[in-house]
Design an enzyme around this catalytic site. Structure first.
Site, PDB file in Angstrom:
ATOM      1  CB  SER A  36       3.392  -0.684  -3.494  1.00 44.75           C
ATOM      2  OG  SER A  36       3.527  -1.971  -4.052  1.00 44.75           O
ATOM      3  CE  LYS A  86       7.260  -2.483  -3.219  1.00 40.15           C
ATOM      4  NZ  LYS A  86       6.149  -3.436  -2.934  1.00 40.15           N
TER       5      LYS A  86
END
Lengths: 204, 204
Positions: B125, B162
DNA sequence: CATCGTAAAGAACGAGCGTTCTGTTGTCAA
DNA sequence: TTGACAACAGAACGCTCGTTCTTTACGATG
């Protein structure tokens, strides 16, 4: 009497705190100071108790003594905890994430120190391989490599980091960025070493 | 009288020899011993002369002293230039190799050992940020971060790596991969730590 | 042959170091 | 209430350490 020293190394939270203070101090100063100075580091007033703490850390394998009696850190002293659960995992995580195996980064990345050099990466010709400008390449110096290896080659008197490939019987150097051309060296290809690791440091 | 100390650091072959002896000793013991012990290391009988040597090495930038007066090595103490023959012209790369085995890389990536954890990265991701599946994230544990930092957050009892961002006054977690959605946590956002480094190991 | 500078040896000293021993405090169990 | 134990505090001591000063050996210079 019962000559078992019940002093536990990391099960004892106090000693764990003292250890981490010492690790931080060592990261700053690269030395273990006198008991008197350690009193300040630990927030303790008693030299004798500092000695008792270091004795326990020695028993736990975090410290050693030289023949002269100087305190020195062990490999275990430098080891970092490896969190058990990977970043995103499917499993719910208990807070004991720091309870795992330990290891030392240098040992992980470097097998043969004498043949390993660190080379700063310049440019973004390998960005599709996740190798960015400013990264540090861990390179093991040797002259042979396999197809598919990322190698440091010397082309036109310059270091180049590229993927080694073969095309119609010829070795070529393939960048990982469409904006860059494939390098097809005429004649021999001089390989400086093979990429074995990558290090990136984020600014803080 | 003429208070210029003409003692040259590496132009002086004797001092170069003393330095390398000290480097070897330090690689073994990770500490700099007393003047008396250094007499043996250097093959010298005089403490005062040992002090004179260390003073010169200090002036040359190889050693420092702590506020307590203890000798400690500097970065220059560990640095090693690459062999001249393999340095291509036109590219002034200052490549430094890992001379001692330990904590060259560790020290580079880890400022506060007690707050630093290693977390293996799972999934892709963050692949557009050059963070791949299987990489190891160096994470400094703390609860606050700045916009733009890559953080390890805890979302739904899971670790997530993230980029921290803000959208209409709300904190959001932005992946670096269009195939993944932006995470907009309702309520509070729990931050585990901040990414300070990245390690990748290539199979050999 | 005298002088000078370098490279070291060696002595002398006080401060600080590590070690050991004893004293104090707090907590918990009986 | 007492005792036991853990977690320190503090003093006392001998020895080693770093520092400074003086002396020696020796090659180069003039």
């Amino acid at each position: 009497m019962t000559d078992f020293d019940s002093a536990t190394p990391e099960s004892n939270p106090k000693d764990a705190e003292y250890l981490s203070r010492l690790q931080d101090y060592y990261a700053d100063w690269k030395s273990i100071p006198s008991y008197a100075s350690l009193c300040e580091v630990f927030g303790i007033a008693s030299k004798s108790w500092v000695k008792a703490i270091l004795d326990r850390l020695e028993k736990a394998g975090y410290l050693e003594r030289t023949p002269d009696g100087m305190w020195i850190p062990t490999k275990q002293f430098f080891a970092r905890p490896l969190a058990e659960s990977s970043v995103p995992a499917g499993m719910p995580i208990t807070v004991s994430a720091t309870q795992g195996e330990h290891f030392v980064i240098d040992e992980m990345l470097i097998d043969t120190p004498s043949k390993t050099t660190l080379i700063p990466v310049k440019g973004d010709s390998m960005i599709d391989a996740g190798i960015h400008d400013g990264d540090v390449a861990v390179v093991e110096k040797r002259m042979n490599a396999n197809i598919g290896d990322i190698v440091v080659a010397i082309v036109d008197n310059e270091f180049t980091l590229k993927t080694l490939d073969k095309e119609r019987g010829q070795f070529i150097l393939r960048p990982a960025n469409q904006a860059y051309p494939v390098i097809r060296p005429q004649g021999s290809l001089e390989i400086f070493g093979v990429l074995t690791g990558l290090i990136r440091k984020y600014r803080r």
